[in-house]
Scaffold this active site. Structure first.
Site, PDB file in Angstrom:
ATOM      1  N   GLY A  94       0.799  -1.224   0.000  1.00 38.13           N
ATOM      2  CA  GLY A  94       0.000   0.000   0.000  1.00 38.13           C
ATOM      3  C   GLY A  94       0.826   1.265   0.000  1.00 38.13           C
ATOM      4  O   GLY A  94       0.355   2.316   0.453  1.00 38.13           O
ATOM      5  N   HIS A 101      10.177   6.172   2.961  1.00 39.72           N
ATOM      6  CA  HIS A 101       9.862   6.763   4.261  1.00 39.72           C
ATOM      7  C   HIS A 101       9.556   5.664   5.255  1.00 39.72           C
ATOM      8  O   HIS A 101       9.086   4.591   4.892  1.00 39.72           O
ATOM      9  CB  HIS A 101       8.687   7.740   4.156  1.00 39.72           C
ATOM     10  CG  HIS A 101       7.468   7.145   3.522  1.00 39.72           C
ATOM     11  ND1 HIS A 101       7.325   7.013   2.154  1.00 39.72           N
ATOM     12  CD2 HIS A 101       6.343   6.620   4.058  1.00 39.72           C
ATOM     13  CE1 HIS A 101       6.176   6.458   1.881  1.00 39.72           C
ATOM     14  NE2 HIS A 101       5.544   6.193   3.020  1.00 39.72           N
TER      15      HIS A 101
HETATM   16  P1  5GP Z   1       2.570   5.201   2.618  1.00 43.85           P
HETATM   17  O1  5GP Z   1       1.117   4.880   2.417  1.00 43.85           O
HETATM   18  O2  5GP Z   1       3.236   5.556   1.302  1.00 43.85           O
HETATM   19  O3  5GP Z   1       3.332   4.186   3.428  1.00 43.85           O
HETATM   20  O4  5GP Z   1       2.595   6.496   3.532  1.00 43.85           O
HETATM   21  C1  5GP Z   1       2.486   7.792   3.049  1.00 43.85           C
HETATM   22  C2  5GP Z   1       2.114   8.662   4.224  1.00 43.85           C
HETATM   23  O5  5GP Z   1       2.407   9.998   3.900  1.00 43.85           O
HETATM   24  C3  5GP Z   1       0.648   8.594   4.627  1.00 43.85           C
HETATM   25  O6  5GP Z   1       0.534   8.203   5.980  1.00 43.85           O
HETATM   26  C4  5GP Z   1       0.143  10.025   4.378  1.00 43.85           C
HETATM   27  O7  5GP Z   1      -0.788  10.432   5.349  1.00 43.85           O
HETATM   28  C5  5GP Z   1       1.418  10.828   4.438  1.00 43.85           C
HETATM   29  N1  5GP Z   1       1.435  12.032   3.633  1.00 43.85           N
HETATM   30  C6  5GP Z   1       1.100  12.123   2.302  1.00 43.85           C
HETATM   31  N2  5GP Z   1       1.270  13.374   1.858  1.00 43.85           N
HETATM   32  C7  5GP Z   1       1.727  14.092   2.924  1.00 43.85           C
HETATM   33  C8  5GP Z   1       2.118  15.464   3.103  1.00 43.85           C
HETATM   34  O8  5GP Z   1       2.065  16.275   2.183  1.00 43.85           O
HETATM   35  N3  5GP Z   1       2.533  15.846   4.342  1.00 43.85           N
HETATM   36  C9  5GP Z   1       2.629  14.970   5.380  1.00 43.85           C
HETATM   37  N4  5GP Z   1       3.053  15.440   6.558  1.00 43.85           N
HETATM   38  N5  5GP Z   1       2.284  13.665   5.257  1.00 43.85           N
HETATM   39  C10 5GP Z   1       1.845  13.237   4.050  1.00 43.85           C
END
Ligand code: 5GP
Ligand code: ZN
Length: 115
Positions: A94, A101
């Site tokens: 996901g 990150h």
């Molecule tokens: P992934 O689903 O890729 O593991 O996690 C991406 C994370 O980045 C999600 O938890 C989402 O809420 C966070 N996220 C996405 N865009 C932004 C943003 O512009 N600023 C911040 N602080 N978090 C973000």
């Protein structure tokens, strides 16, 4: 720095974020949509897609990310209650932001979906 990468822009301070830590190699800031009382994203400044793009030459950086994550958890008072560190890698996990990150989650009991 990759064009149109939101985390590159955050790491370069082009987009304001709620930073909790920064050094030469990584930034850490609060997730926009937290799923736990403490939800921090630890982001290497160098743009790479996800863990699958790292090799032997990156061992020092990866170690730095984990020890920095432990440091941040300690600073935010999570050491005793505990916390979880996750890095979603690719579609089945996901992953939604295409820049490596690590999520640091804590402040509540976390359930675990092992499926
Ligand atoms: P992934 O689903 O890729 O593991 O996690 C991406 C994370 O980045 C999600 O938890 C989402 O809420 C966070 N996220 C996405 N865009 C932004 C943003 O512009 N600023 C911040 N602080 N978090 C973000
Ligand atoms: Zn990027």
């Amino acid at each position: 720095m990759a064009e149109d990468c939101i985390f590159c822009k955050i790491a370069n301070h082009q987009i304001p974020s709620d930073f909790v830590y920064e050094d030469d190699l990584v930034v850490a800031f609060r997730d926009l949509s937290p799923v736990a009382p403490t939800h921090i994203l630890i982001v290497p400044k160098e743009h790479k897609l996800n863990l699958s793009e790292y090799g032997k030459e990156d061992e020092q950086l990866l170690g730095h990310i984990l020890t920095t994550t432990a440091h941040i958890a300690r600073e935010l008072g999570l050491e005793e209650s505990g916390y979880r560190v996750i890095t979603n890698t690719g579609p089945d996990a996901g992953q939604s932001v295409m820049h490596t990150h690590f999520h640091l989650l804590g402040g509540r009991k976390l359930n675990f979906d092992k499926q």
